[in-house]
Design a protein around this motif. Structure first.
Motif, short mmCIF file in Angstrom:
data_model
loop_
_atom_site.label_atom_id
_atom_site.label_comp_id
_atom_site.label_asym_id
_atom_site.label_seq_id
_atom_site.Cartn_x
_atom_site.Cartn_y
_atom_site.Cartn_z
N GLN A 90 0.73 -1.17 0.00
CA GLN A 90 0.09 -0.14 0.02
C GLN A 90 0.99 1.32 0.05
N GLU A 92 1.80 5.11 0.45
CA GLU A 92 1.72 5.90 1.77
C GLU A 92 0.61 7.23 1.05
N GLN A 93 -0.29 7.64 1.90
CA GLN A 93 -1.30 8.66 1.59
C GLN A 93 -0.33 9.93 1.30
#
Length: 192
Positions: A90, A92-93
């Motif tokens: 995933q 990172e935002q």
């Protein structure tokens, strides 16, 4: 035929033995469920060649919904998808405010000395994005609409409040078209 294709593909890859071929597939989760699953299966079986790497940029939860749509709600969709992916990670935002500021500076205010309201406009878009749960793609769409309005008439207004009003209207139109239409109807009925 499939074996001939795989052999030809392997020959191409073997031609440059120290390099790999990487194929990136983006937004498979946004496709029709049948197309998404077929694409996964084809990439696994038809293109299962040493030295060929597939990178998928997708929302695994959404793709799991596609799997359940095709094979039924009782299927272990996570287990099914693990057969296709060697690694699931995933990203990172990103910092949404920095993204908005960058978009505004590059897309809307490209002049050397942008107006002083840029930081206010960025904060307004950022707050609207948080309020409505906007993703980066949504934010980019809102900024494009804002750019058009700014070129057409908003650039004349140096007060942040004028820009704030139009940003609110753009976001409402984008996220809640029924409410936006109601606002317009109510405005027109009061003017009649």
């Amino acid at each position: 035929r499939f074996e001939e294709f795989k052999k030809a593909l392997q020959d191409v890859i073997n031609y440059t033995p120290k390099k790999k071929i990487v194929i990136i597939i983006d937004e498979l989760d946004r496709c029709r469920p049948t197309f998404a699953i077929q694409t996964l299966e084809i990439s696994k079986h038809l293109f299962g060649v040493s030295g060929l790497i597939f990178v998928y940029a997708l929302d695994i939860k959404q793709l799991s919904c596609s799997v359940r749509t095709i094979y039924g709600q009782d299927l272990d969709s996570a287990g099914y998808l693990c057969r296709f992916f060697d690694f699931i990670g995933q990203l990172e935002q990103p910092d949404s405010l920095k993204y908005i500021e960058s978009m505004l500076m590059n897309e809307v205010y490209s002049e050397k000395r942008p107006p002083s309201i840029v930081s206010d406009v960025a904060k307004d878009i950022y707050e609207a994005a948080n309020c409505y749960g906007l993703k980066l793609r949504d934010i980019a769409t809102i900024i494009k609409a804002y750019k058009i309005m700014n070129l057409a008439f908003l650039h004349k207004y140096r007060l942040a409040e004028a820009h704030r009003l139009y940003i609110c209207l753009i976001v409402i139109k984008y996220k809640d078209i029924d409410f936006y239409d109601k606002l317009l109807r109510d405005k027109h009925s009061k003017n009649s």
